[in-house]
Design a protein around this motif. Structure first.
Motif, PDB file in Angstrom:
ATOM      1  N   ILE A  49      31.163  47.994  35.925  1.00  0.00           N
ATOM      2  CA  ILE A  49      32.609  48.029  36.087  1.00  0.00           C
ATOM      3  C   ILE A  49      32.888  48.010  37.580  1.00  0.00           C
ATOM      4  O   ILE A  49      32.341  48.818  38.333  1.00  0.00           O
ATOM      5  CB  ILE A  49      33.224  49.300  35.466  1.00  0.00           C
ATOM      6  CG1 ILE A  49      32.931  49.381  33.974  1.00  0.00           C
ATOM      7  CG2 ILE A  49      34.733  49.355  35.741  1.00  0.00           C
ATOM      8  CD1 ILE A  49      33.559  48.287  33.144  1.00  0.00           C
ATOM      9  N   THR A  50      33.732  47.084  38.020  1.00  0.00           N
ATOM     10  CA  THR A  50      34.175  47.051  39.403  1.00  0.00           C
ATOM     11  C   THR A  50      35.654  47.369  39.424  1.00  0.00           C
ATOM     12  O   THR A  50      36.458  46.647  38.836  1.00  0.00           O
ATOM     13  CB  THR A  50      33.913  45.673  40.052  1.00  0.00           C
ATOM     14  OG1 THR A  50      32.508  45.420  40.028  1.00  0.00           O
ATOM     15  CG2 THR A  50      34.404  45.640  41.493  1.00  0.00           C
ATOM     16  N   TRP A  51      35.984  48.496  40.058  1.00  0.00           N
ATOM     17  CA  TRP A  51      37.378  48.884  40.232  1.00  0.00           C
ATOM     18  C   TRP A  51      37.838  48.318  41.563  1.00  0.00           C
ATOM     19  O   TRP A  51      37.168  48.490  42.589  1.00  0.00           O
ATOM     20  CB  TRP A  51      37.529  50.404  40.245  1.00  0.00           C
ATOM     21  CG  TRP A  51      37.427  51.023  38.894  1.00  0.00           C
ATOM     22  CD1 TRP A  51      38.419  51.126  37.968  1.00  0.00           C
ATOM     23  CD2 TRP A  51      36.284  51.630  38.296  1.00  0.00           C
ATOM     24  NE1 TRP A  51      37.950  51.759  36.844  1.00  0.00           N
ATOM     25  CE2 TRP A  51      36.659  52.075  37.016  1.00  0.00           C
ATOM     26  CE3 TRP A  51      34.971  51.830  38.735  1.00  0.00           C
ATOM     27  CZ2 TRP A  51      35.775  52.722  36.174  1.00  0.00           C
ATOM     28  CZ3 TRP A  51      34.091  52.471  37.896  1.00  0.00           C
ATOM     29  CH2 TRP A  51      34.486  52.909  36.622  1.00  0.00           C
ATOM     30  N   ILE A  52      38.989  47.652  41.560  1.00  0.00           N
ATOM     31  CA  ILE A  52      39.531  47.016  42.759  1.00  0.00           C
ATOM     32  C   ILE A  52      40.894  47.634  43.063  1.00  0.00           C
ATOM     33  O   ILE A  52      41.807  47.541  42.245  1.00  0.00           O
ATOM     34  CB  ILE A  52      39.673  45.499  42.571  1.00  0.00           C
ATOM     35  CG1 ILE A  52      38.322  44.890  42.196  1.00  0.00           C
ATOM     36  CG2 ILE A  52      40.258  44.854  43.824  1.00  0.00           C
ATOM     37  CD1 ILE A  52      38.406  43.478  41.674  1.00  0.00           C
ATOM     38  N   ASN A  53      41.000  48.268  44.217  1.00  0.00           N
ATOM     39  CA  ASN A  53      42.256  48.876  44.629  1.00  0.00           C
ATOM     40  C   ASN A  53      43.006  47.892  45.518  1.00  0.00           C
ATOM     41  O   ASN A  53      42.608  47.647  46.656  1.00  0.00           O
ATOM     42  CB  ASN A  53      42.007  50.187  45.383  1.00  0.00           C
ATOM     43  CG  ASN A  53      43.290  50.866  45.799  1.00  0.00           C
ATOM     44  OD1 ASN A  53      44.382  50.368  45.553  1.00  0.00           O
ATOM     45  ND2 ASN A  53      43.163  52.010  46.440  1.00  0.00           N
ATOM     46  N   LYS A  54      44.078  47.325  45.026  1.00  0.00           N
ATOM     47  CA  LYS A  54      44.880  46.368  45.787  1.00  0.00           C
ATOM     48  C   LYS A  54      46.080  47.036  46.461  1.00  0.00           C
ATOM     49  O   LYS A  54      46.854  46.369  47.134  1.00  0.00           O
ATOM     50  CB  LYS A  54      45.350  45.234  44.881  1.00  0.00           C
ATOM     51  CG  LYS A  54      44.211  44.366  44.387  1.00  0.00           C
ATOM     52  CD  LYS A  54      44.725  43.176  43.614  1.00  0.00           C
ATOM     53  CE  LYS A  54      43.577  42.254  43.232  1.00  0.00           C
ATOM     54  NZ  LYS A  54      44.062  41.049  42.532  1.00  0.00           N
ATOM     55  N   ASP A  55      46.218  48.350  46.260  1.00  0.00           N
ATOM     56  CA  ASP A  55      47.340  49.074  46.850  1.00  0.00           C
ATOM     57  C   ASP A  55      47.041  49.493  48.287  1.00  0.00           C
ATOM     58  O   ASP A  55      45.897  49.408  48.758  1.00  0.00           O
ATOM     59  CB  ASP A  55      47.670  50.314  46.008  1.00  0.00           C
ATOM     60  CG  ASP A  55      48.490  49.980  44.773  1.00  0.00           C
ATOM     61  OD1 ASP A  55      49.302  49.032  44.835  1.00  0.00           O
ATOM     62  OD2 ASP A  55      48.327  50.665  43.746  1.00  0.00           O
TER      63      ASP A  55
END
Length: 106
Positions: A49-55
């Motif tokens: 699982i790759t979590w991507i924070n775009k915030d």
């Protein structure tokens, strides 16, 4: 005939290793505008699982059952490999309204 058997063993091991890797996949989960997307997703044990924070502010992916607690700096990502089956509800500790469910199959 014996040399043919010795030659076949390394080839069989290479194919077996490739087959194990072929089943695992990488799943991307995005955090943007205070929303986790997708909010519900299925995966399998061994998947990444790759979590991507775009915030522009930090988030976490915190499992309610304690399976993982990933901190994501602004505009960064992090990955975890799923180790066991089950349904995992998780949220952002900084923004508790951000919730999602990850269903991990064997």
């Amino acid at each position: 005939m014996r040399s043919g058997r010795l030659f076949s063993l390394p080839i069989a091991l290479v194919f077996a290793a490739m087959a194990v890797r072929a089943h695992a996949t990488t799943i991307e989960i995005t955090m943007e505008n205070l929303v986790i997307s997708p909010a519900e997703i299925s995966a399998k044990v061994g998947d990444t699982i790759t979590w991507i924070n775009k915030d522009v502010f930090a988030h976490t992916a915190t499992a309610k059952n304690g399976d993982f607690d990933v901190t994501l700096a602004p505009k960064k990502s992090a990955s975890s490999i799923l180790k066991k089956a089950g349904t995992i509800d998780y949220y952002c500790r900084y923004h508790p309204n951000m919730k999602a469910t990850l269903k991990v199959e064997p």
